[in-house]
Design an enzyme around this catalytic site. Structure first.
Site, mmCIF file in Angstrom:
data_model
loop_
_atom_site.group_PDB
_atom_site.id
_atom_site.type_symbol
_atom_site.label_atom_id
_atom_site.label_comp_id
_atom_site.label_asym_id
_atom_site.label_seq_id
_atom_site.Cartn_x
_atom_site.Cartn_y
_atom_site.Cartn_z
ATOM 1 N N ASP A 174 43.170 41.478 38.427
ATOM 2 C CA ASP A 174 42.377 40.768 39.728
ATOM 3 C C ASP A 174 41.464 39.949 39.303
ATOM 4 O O ASP A 174 40.712 40.304 38.255
ATOM 5 C CB ASP A 174 42.011 42.241 40.412
ATOM 6 C CG ASP A 174 41.438 41.787 41.767
ATOM 7 O OD1 ASP A 174 42.164 41.676 42.726
ATOM 8 O OD2 ASP A 174 40.265 41.577 41.903
ATOM 9 N N THR A 175 41.051 39.068 40.187
ATOM 10 C CA THR A 175 40.061 37.992 40.065
ATOM 11 C C THR A 175 38.864 38.153 41.151
ATOM 12 O O THR A 175 39.311 38.268 42.212
ATOM 13 C CB THR A 175 40.399 36.627 39.902
ATOM 14 O OG1 THR A 175 41.395 36.547 38.768
ATOM 15 C CG2 THR A 175 39.361 35.733 39.720
#
Length: 195
Positions: free
Chosen positions: A77-78
């Site tokens: 996840d960013t």
């Protein structure tokens, strides 16, 4: 070489991101795609990398009890972190414009967390890249949003796109992390897991 060590394993990538999929091709790490839809929400008290760590692990939890002993699941996840707030994916053009207007002329952090999950264990790592935007005009922001429709990207931009060419003044940290995956960290962590 990592490629040879991975012969005994199957790498499962749970990501619909074409950018992350391409990175694994370029790393010459064969992956099998297994994507499960989850609601990407996190407790409101989490800050910065705590958010991306939580969401990377949350994505892995959808596979609980389903991994074989030779499988390594990779979830990621960013988060774009700016002035104490997480800028998630924009729902529409208006939200994207507001996000980019906020980032204009300022530094922000791009934080990517990657969870490596096996049937017995889980290891989560993250990397932070600092990014400096030049001051953008309203016309430049509108052009980018209308032409590139960056609604699938944290912070409403892709550094590899037009806006990256005209607006990124400086970065401190991994470039590939801003695209969506800290490849050097992924390679190093996978190497430590299968050694």
């Amino acid at each position: 070489m990592l490629k040879n060590k991975l012969n005994a394993y199957k790498i499962i990538l749970a990501s619909g991101s074409p950018r992350r999929q391409q990175f694994f091709k370029e790393l010459q790490i064969p992956v099998e795609l297994r994507i499960k839809q989850i609601e990407e929400t996190n407790p409101p008290h989490l800050q910065g990398s705590e958010i991306s760590d939580y969401l990377a692990k949350l994505k892995a939890s959808a596979f609980k009890g389903q991994l074989k002993s030779d499988e390594i699941l990779i979830t990621s996840d960013t988060v774009v972190w700016h002035k104490g707030k997480s800028l998630a994916k924009a729902a529409n053009s208006n939200e994207a414009f507001k996000m980019l207007k906020t980032l204009s002329g300022d530094w922000h952090e791009v934080i990517t967390s990657v969870a490596f999950t096996t049937s017995k264990d889980q290891k989560t790592v993250n990397h932070t890249t600092e990014v400096k935007f030049s001051t953008l005009t309203n016309e430049e922001i509108e052009f980018y949003v209308n032409q590139f429709k960056p609604f699938d990207k944290a912070g409403a931009y892709g550094i590899q796109e037009w806006i990256g060419l005209i607006a990124i003044e400086e970065i401190k940290g991994s470039y590939t992390n801003v695209v969506g995956l800290p490849t050097q960290l992924v390679y190093k962590t996978l190497s430590s897991i299968v050694c």
